[in-house]
Design a protein around this motif. Sequence first.
Motif, PDB file in Angstrom:
ATOM      1  N   UNK A   1      26.747  65.582  33.969  1.00 12.98           N
ATOM      2  CA  UNK A   1      27.679  66.102  32.575  1.00 12.98           C
ATOM      3  C   UNK A   1      28.687  64.870  31.933  1.00 12.98           C
ATOM      4  N   UNK A   2      28.524  64.267  31.021  1.00 15.24           N
ATOM      5  CA  UNK A   2      29.766  62.749  30.828  1.00 15.24           C
ATOM      6  C   UNK A   2      30.323  63.306  28.921  1.00 15.24           C
ATOM      7  N   UNK A   3      31.516  62.784  28.847  1.00 15.74           N
ATOM      8  CA  UNK A   3      31.991  62.768  30.267  1.00 15.74           C
ATOM      9  C   UNK A   3      32.435  63.873  31.048  1.00 15.74           C
ATOM     10  N   UNK A   4      33.085  63.407  31.912  1.00 15.39           N
ATOM     11  CA  UNK A   4      33.993  65.041  32.918  1.00 15.39           C
ATOM     12  C   UNK A   4      34.732  65.517  32.210  1.00 15.39           C
ATOM     13  N   UNK A   5      36.242  64.797  31.024  1.00 16.71           N
ATOM     14  CA  UNK A   5      37.178  64.511  31.203  1.00 16.71           C
ATOM     15  C   UNK A   5      37.364  63.953  29.556  1.00 16.71           C
ATOM     16  N   UNK A   6      37.656  65.119  28.530  1.00 17.20           N
ATOM     17  CA  UNK A   6      37.956  63.472  27.356  1.00 17.20           C
ATOM     18  C   UNK A   6      38.916  64.958  26.715  1.00 17.20           C
ATOM     19  N   UNK A   7      40.151  63.728  26.213  1.00 17.27           N
ATOM     20  CA  UNK A   7      41.681  63.566  25.055  1.00 17.27           C
ATOM     21  C   UNK A   7      41.054  63.083  23.966  1.00 17.27           C
ATOM     22  N   UNK A   8      41.616  63.993  22.969  1.00 17.76           N
ATOM     23  CA  UNK A   8      41.549  63.853  21.335  1.00 17.76           C
ATOM     24  C   UNK A   8      42.414  64.294  20.769  1.00 17.76           C
ATOM     25  N   UNK A   9      42.915  63.398  19.998  1.00 14.65           N
ATOM     26  CA  UNK A   9      43.733  63.672  18.608  1.00 14.65           C
ATOM     27  C   UNK A   9      42.504  64.739  17.754  1.00 14.65           C
TER      28      UNK A   9
ATOM     29  N   UNK B   1      32.566  68.262  15.508  1.00  9.61           N
ATOM     30  CA  UNK B   1      33.437  66.942  14.552  1.00  9.61           C
ATOM     31  C   UNK B   1      34.799  67.391  14.173  1.00  9.61           C
ATOM     32  N   UNK B   2      36.189  67.046  13.725  1.00  8.38           N
ATOM     33  CA  UNK B   2      37.344  67.275  13.320  1.00  8.38           C
ATOM     34  C   UNK B   2      37.543  68.208  14.221  1.00  8.38           C
ATOM     35  N   UNK B   3      37.874  67.972  15.514  1.00 13.66           N
ATOM     36  CA  UNK B   3      38.604  68.935  16.312  1.00 13.66           C
ATOM     37  C   UNK B   3      39.542  69.398  16.114  1.00 13.66           C
ATOM     38  N   UNK B   4      39.706  70.818  16.506  1.00 15.06           N
ATOM     39  CA  UNK B   4      40.605  71.890  16.771  1.00 15.06           C
ATOM     40  C   UNK B   4      41.193  71.724  18.105  1.00 15.06           C
TER      41      UNK B   4
ATOM     42  N   UNK C   1      31.744  70.026  31.297  1.00 20.85           N
ATOM     43  CA  UNK C   1      33.521  68.293  30.500  1.00 20.85           C
ATOM     44  C   UNK C   1      34.089  69.423  30.300  1.00 20.85           C
ATOM     45  N   UNK C   2      35.312  68.922  30.385  1.00 23.52           N
ATOM     46  CA  UNK C   2      36.815  69.183  30.204  1.00 23.52           C
ATOM     47  C   UNK C   2      36.949  68.231  28.496  1.00 23.52           C
ATOM     48  N   UNK C   3      37.590  69.473  27.756  1.00 15.42           N
ATOM     49  CA  UNK C   3      38.314  68.608  26.498  1.00 15.42           C
ATOM     50  C   UNK C   3      39.902  69.155  26.084  1.00 15.42           C
ATOM     51  N   UNK C   4      40.547  68.564  25.424  1.00 10.80           N
ATOM     52  CA  UNK C   4      41.656  68.423  25.347  1.00 10.80           C
ATOM     53  C   UNK C   4      42.375  68.104  24.001  1.00 10.80           C
ATOM     54  N   UNK C   5      42.505  68.815  23.408  1.00 10.60           N
ATOM     55  CA  UNK C   5      42.822  67.517  21.798  1.00 10.60           C
ATOM     56  C   UNK C   5      44.058  68.969  21.783  1.00 10.60           C
ATOM     57  N   UNK C   6      44.578  67.597  20.962  1.00 11.79           N
ATOM     58  CA  UNK C   6      46.013  67.361  21.475  1.00 11.79           C
ATOM     59  C   UNK C   6      46.289  67.599  20.223  1.00 11.79           C
TER      60      UNK C   6
END
Lengths: 112, 112
Positions: free
Chosen positions: A6-14, A80-83, A107-112
Amino acid sequence: DTGVSQNPRHKITKRGQNVTFRCDPISEHNRLYWYRQTLGQGPEFLTYFQNEAQLEKSRLLSDRFSAERPKGSFSTLEIQRTEQGDSAMYLCAGNIAGGELFFGEGSRLTVL
Amino acid sequence: DQQVKQNSPSLSVQEGRISILNCDYTNSMFDYFLWYKKYPAEGPTFLISISSIKDKNEDGRFTVFLNKSAKHLSLHIVPSQPGDSAVYFCAAETSGTYKYIFGTGTRLKVLA
């Protein structure tokens, strides 16, 4: 090693941005699953494919989420339009006509 | 509606002793059950499974017991080792649905 990557392993997004995760199962996996896991919870079913056909979608999968498996091999999960509530570990798994699921590392998602 | 329940969030056991992890389910249509182990920052790893036509399945140190009338299954680990420290999930499926429902997990800590 299950052979599922799986890719990416970690994603940080706004908040409000779009993100896409990719899953590459082994070639023998005719079924491919997406799960979501949040802290303190077990994996929650999102959707699954048999070859390229998406056969079931959970009610958890809002219209901001879309998954594809265009040639029956790799799969993508787009949000789309992450929360902030989308922050979670997104897990992909494959199997061969039933039996146990073989998970990728997530894949870990962090939404700031 | 949580169809698969793991009511003990955590369990501590001395090295060499038996670890017993429990799982209850509510859907009588489930006929295939699995146990997974998960280390931090990794995907779940398959441990052992059992079909509803059996009441016991054994693989090395791991044994799964199924009590269909009570809708209960348990995983026994004997002897427990420090490397067994992880979060354990049970999962269930109804044959033909290809949809695996997971419990919330039990964190096992094996003390040296």
